[in-house]
Design a protein around this motif. Structure first.
Motif, PDB file in Angstrom:
ATOM      1  N   UNK A 199       0.839  -1.206   0.000  1.00  0.00           N
ATOM      2  CA  UNK A 199       0.000   0.000   0.000  1.00  0.00           C
ATOM      3  C   UNK A 199       0.869   1.249   0.000  1.00  0.00           C
ATOM      4  N   UNK A 200       1.894   1.279   0.827  1.00  0.00           N
ATOM      5  CA  UNK A 200       2.762   2.454   0.921  1.00  0.00           C
ATOM      6  C   UNK A 200       3.569   2.656  -0.364  1.00  0.00           C
ATOM      7  N   UNK A 201       4.009   1.576  -0.986  1.00  0.00           N
ATOM      8  CA  UNK A 201       4.735   1.716  -2.256  1.00  0.00           C
ATOM      9  C   UNK A 201       3.842   2.326  -3.332  1.00  0.00           C
ATOM     10  N   UNK A 245       3.405  -8.625  -5.878  1.00  0.00           N
ATOM     11  CA  UNK A 245       4.333  -9.709  -6.222  1.00  0.00           C
ATOM     12  C   UNK A 245       5.776  -9.289  -5.963  1.00  0.00           C
ATOM     13  N   UNK A 246       6.113  -8.040  -6.286  1.00  0.00           N
ATOM     14  CA  UNK A 246       7.474  -7.553  -6.063  1.00  0.00           C
ATOM     15  C   UNK A 246       7.829  -7.457  -4.593  1.00  0.00           C
ATOM     16  N   UNK A 247       6.913  -6.962  -3.781  1.00  0.00           N
ATOM     17  CA  UNK A 247       7.151  -6.877  -2.340  1.00  0.00           C
ATOM     18  C   UNK A 247       7.276  -8.283  -1.755  1.00  0.00           C
ATOM     19  N   UNK A 291      10.417  -9.680   0.366  1.00  0.00           N
ATOM     20  CA  UNK A 291      10.242 -10.193   1.731  1.00  0.00           C
ATOM     21  C   UNK A 291      10.674 -11.651   1.848  1.00  0.00           C
ATOM     22  N   UNK A 292      10.629 -12.371   0.749  1.00  0.00           N
ATOM     23  CA  UNK A 292      11.000 -13.780   0.764  1.00  0.00           C
ATOM     24  C   UNK A 292      12.450 -14.055   0.407  1.00  0.00           C
ATOM     25  N   UNK A 293      13.171 -13.050  -0.081  1.00  0.00           N
ATOM     26  CA  UNK A 293      14.548 -13.260  -0.542  1.00  0.00           C
ATOM     27  C   UNK A 293      15.348 -11.985  -0.296  1.00  0.00           C
TER      28      UNK A 293
END
Length: 154
Positions: A20-22, A41-43, A47-49
């Motif tokens: 949301x902030x992005x 998807x990018x966030x 967060x996963x890598x």
């Protein structure tokens, strides 16, 4: 002034506020409407890598009120890692309360502990308020201009 109860690494549970902030940051600073599906998807990828990026978030009373993301660039000239500050956002209700200052201090501390040699960030030419905030924290303008080329999908 708000006291940030927690500055921490972003976690998957922060996916919605970070996304949301992005989206809001792009609209506010560049008047760009981002595709929520792509940003989510990018966030999620970052967060996963942590090789893709690391978010630091400011949290007050369980609410994420600010963020920044760190990405890395290897500098052969400096034989060290440059930490790029990206995706900076503070919720409007918490601006002018030193939230970003606290996030920047935390990122700086983490960069030093990790052996990074420099912090850098992009700032829009017209965003003089942000430029002043960054200058007040010890950052300075460089002589570099940034160029880009959007690539077609394979």
């Amino acid at each position: 002034m708000a006291d940030v109860s927690i500055i921490r690494r972003g976690q998957m549970r922060d996916l919605v506020p970070i996304t949301t902030y992005n989206i809001q940051m792009a609209l506010e600073t560049e008047h760009k409407r981002l595709d929520p599906y792509v940003v989510t998807a990018g966030v999620r990828q970052a967060l996963g890598d942590e090789k893709k990026g690391v978010y630091f978030v400011a949290e007050i009373d369980g609410q994420v009120v600010g963020q920044l993301m760190i990405t890395h660039e290897w500098s052969d000239w400096r034989n060290g890692d440059i930490w790029w500050i990206q995706s900076v956002y503070v919720h409007p209700d918490f601006r002018r309360q030193r939230i970003f200052k606290q996030l920047h201090a935390y990122a700086t501390q983490q960069a030093i502990l990790a052996g990074a040699v420099m912090l850098r960030l992009y700032v829009e030419k017209a965003n003089t308020r942000a430029q002043q905030v960054y200058a007040d924290l010890g950052m300075s303008m460089t002589e570099y201009l940034v160029m880009e080329q959007t690539l077609p999908k394979a």
